[in-house]
Each structure stands twice: as C-alpha cells, then as structure tokens.
Design an enzyme around this catalytic site. Structure first.
Site, PDB file in Angstrom:
ATOM      1  N   CYS A  72       0.859  -1.180   0.000  1.00  0.00           N
ATOM      2  CA  CYS A  72       0.000   0.000   0.000  1.00  0.00           C
ATOM      3  C   CYS A  72       0.898   1.234   0.000  1.00  0.00           C
ATOM      4  O   CYS A  72       1.484   1.573   1.021  1.00  0.00           O
ATOM      5  CB  CYS A  72      -0.906  -0.025   1.221  1.00  0.00           C
ATOM      6  SG  CYS A  72      -2.052   1.346   1.196  1.00  0.00           S
ATOM      7  N   CYS A 234      -4.117   5.925  -5.526  1.00  0.00           N
ATOM      8  CA  CYS A 234      -3.571   4.612  -5.154  1.00  0.00           C
ATOM      9  C   CYS A 234      -2.078   4.658  -5.492  1.00  0.00           C
ATOM     10  O   CYS A 234      -1.719   4.814  -6.666  1.00  0.00           O
ATOM     11  CB  CYS A 234      -4.274   3.515  -5.944  1.00  0.00           C
ATOM     12  SG  CYS A 234      -3.669   1.862  -5.558  1.00  0.00           S
TER      13      CYS A 234
HETATM   14  N1  LIG Z   1      -4.364   2.471  -1.840  1.00  0.00           N
HETATM   15  C1  LIG Z   1      -3.215   1.609  -1.776  1.00  0.00           C
HETATM   16  C2  LIG Z   1      -3.401   0.315  -2.468  1.00  0.00           C
HETATM   17  C3  LIG Z   1      -4.242  -0.564  -1.686  1.00  0.00           C
HETATM   18  C4  LIG Z   1      -4.345  -1.816  -2.446  1.00  0.00           C
HETATM   19  C5  LIG Z   1      -5.452  -2.662  -1.935  1.00  0.00           C
HETATM   20  N2  LIG Z   1      -6.733  -2.146  -2.379  1.00  0.00           N
HETATM   21  C6  LIG Z   1      -5.259  -4.079  -2.403  1.00  0.00           C
HETATM   22  O1  LIG Z   1      -6.150  -4.874  -2.163  1.00  0.00           O
HETATM   23  O2  LIG Z   1      -4.178  -4.379  -2.967  1.00  0.00           O
HETATM   24  C7  LIG Z   1      -1.971   2.249  -2.300  1.00  0.00           C
HETATM   25  O3  LIG Z   1      -1.844   3.469  -2.148  1.00  0.00           O
HETATM   26  O4  LIG Z   1      -1.100   1.519  -2.833  1.00  0.00           O
END
Ligand SMILES: N[C@H](CCC[C@H](N)C(=O)O)C(=O)O
Length: 291
Positions: A72, A234
């Site tokens: 993350c 993300c």
């Molecule tokens: N928001 C996160 C990613 C979360 C990923 C998560 N949703 C998963 O299940 O891999 C980031 O900044 O990398």
C-alpha cells in the site's frame, strides 16, 4: 483503541500503532465498522504498525472489506510519517516491511501536519503466477495489452485491453487510448472497474487503474481498488501504471501522475528495476474507538 487518521493524496487510512500496544482482536468486523463512511470513522483502509525483526516496523494494511493487502503505497508514506512523528526512528532514512517486501523510506520534508516522503516499493513482478492472473503472457513473459472480455451489459464495450503486473499486490492497467473516449474523466470506472476486480482471471481479485497519457512524462489516473472501490488515489497503482506505461512505450521512466486526490512522482529505475514513489503524507486527527 487509539488511532491516527491520515491520508496520502487523499487516499485515507485509520492508522493503529501497535508498537507498544496490543493488536486489536477480531479484526474483520472491527475494520468494516471503523472504515464505514457513514457509521464509523470512514477510510479507504485500516493499517496496523507492528514491531519487526528485520525492519524498523511492519505495516499491515487491510481494505475496508477486511481483506489484507500486501502492499500500500499511500499508507506506507503515512506509516513513515507516524514513525518520525512519534520518534520511533531518528534518521530520515529507514525501512518499513509490508508482507515480503522491505520498503526503504526517505523523508524529504516534514512538519507536524504534512510531510513529503519517497518510498521504494521494489521491483514489479510480471509472471502471470506472481500477479496472480490466468491471463496469458506473451513470448516476452509480459501480460501486456491482452484482451479481457467483460460480462455482457457491463459497459459500452465488450472487452478491454489490459496490462497486468504486481507491486506486491495485483494491478490491472487500462489505457484510455484503448477506450471509446480517451479522457480518464469519462472512463466507465464504476462499471468496468468492479467487473475487472472480480473477474475469474484474477484468483485473488485485482486493483484496476485507468490511465490517460497526457505526455511521456505526465499521466492521469483513476483507480478502482480491490476491496475498496473507487479511491481518490492509489500509490502502488501509480507505480504499476508507470511501469505499464514504460512496458507499452507510452511513457518515460520518470513520470508525474495526476490522481483525483493529488500528484505523485514515480521513477521506474532502469538499473535495478525498482519503483520509487514520492508524495505527501498528512496527519488529520487523533482519535479513539470504543473497545
Ligand atoms: N491504496 C493503496 C493500495 C491498496 C491496495 C489494496 N486495495 C489491495 O487490495 O491491494 C496504495 O496506495 O497503494
């Protein structure tokens, strides 16, 4: 349970420091309740900070649906800021472990409210079984611009071209120049995103990034996250998008990625193939949740 509410490019997290406290029990119902935007605190994820043998701390990130995510990017910058704010690390350079990846951190600027942090998320993995996906790799071993059929009636198109890779967590990148409308603002994120997230070719589901190439050094991104839905940013997804853009010769290795919640700088280094992401980390408030 005491927590710190934080965000990175408006991708927000409830951060629970377990370095000197016990880890909450019965996590899944707690995570769902805390992340609920109407009945709880509201967040894109729930993050535990734990002691670690091989790094300065371990980060464990959970999606609002309670599922664990091995990487993350926005949250790791928040954890880095918290470790500095609470004086758990003296240096501006240290390491946070997330699942089987060690994430080297460099704190570039810092204040009580907001910091600017570089995180090295490591090297992408391209083999289908490492993403994981059952989509076929080409002769070069890459899942690059492969056609993925959508369930009938999902969207205005019957299939999309996808480029897939792992940054420790799975990512599926859709370039808007392969969609009817090239603007990322009009991409059918809320229809195509969930259809790809839960497609049977992704046995662990996947995060989905919709990318508009403005220039070879400038991408615009919208994100449908596994276990969270559309988020404003993300970080691991931005890293995946930068790699996919290089893989498909749409961008150079240093790109500015404009997301709905802010901007990230991503450098996909040619030498070791590692991906460095630089962006903000913001502390919003401290709170407590009834045990
Ligand atoms: N928001 C996160 C990613 C979360 C990923 C998560 N949703 C998963 O299940 O891999 C980031 O900044 O990398």
């Amino acid at each position: 349970m005491r927590f710190t509410k934080m965000h990175g490019t408006a991708n927000d997290y409830v951060v629970v420091d377990c370095l000197a406290a016990s880890t909450p029990a019965d996590l899944e119902p707690l995570i769902r309740a805390v992340c609920d935007r109407r009945r709880g605190v509201g967040a894109d994820g729930f993050v535990l900070i734990l002691p670690d043998e091989t790094a300065d701390a371990e980060m464990r990130m959970y999606n609002p649906d309670g599922s664990f995510a091995a990487m993350c990017g926005n949250a790791v910058r928040c954890v880095a800021k918290h470790l500095r704010d609470t004086r758990r690390v003296d240096s501006r350079e240290f390491v946070i472990r997330s699942a089987n990846r060690r994430v080297p951190i460099r704190v570039l600027q810092e204040s009580a409210e907001q910091s600017r942090i570089e995180a090295n998320l490591g090297s992408p993995r391209f083999a289908p079984n490492e993403i994981p996906t059952t989509l076929p790799a080409g002769a070069d071993g890459l899942v690059r611009q492969v056609s993925l059929a959508l369930p009938p009636g999902t969207a205005s198109i019957e299939a999309v071209k996808v480029t897939c890779l792992s940054m420790g967590n799975p990512h599926c990148v859709v370039f808007t120049d392969t969609l009817p409308d090239r603007s990322v603002d009009h991409a059918e994120v809320l229809r195509i995103g969930p259809a790809i997230e839960t497609a049977s070719v992704f046995p662990e589901r996947t995060n989905v990034e919709f990318i508009e190439v403005v220039a070879r050094g400038h991408l615009r991104q919208r994100t449908w996250e596994r276990g969270a839905g559309e988020t404003l940013a993300c970080g691991s997804g931005a890293c995946a998008a930068a790699v996919a853009a290089v893989m498909t010769d749409r961008a150079d290795r240093l790109v500015t990625i404009e997301l709905r919640g802010g901007t990230l700088e991503v450098h996909y280094r040619e030498d070791e193939g590692q991906v460095l992401m630089t962006g903000d980390a913001v502390t919003v408030f401290e709170g407590s949740w009834p045990e």
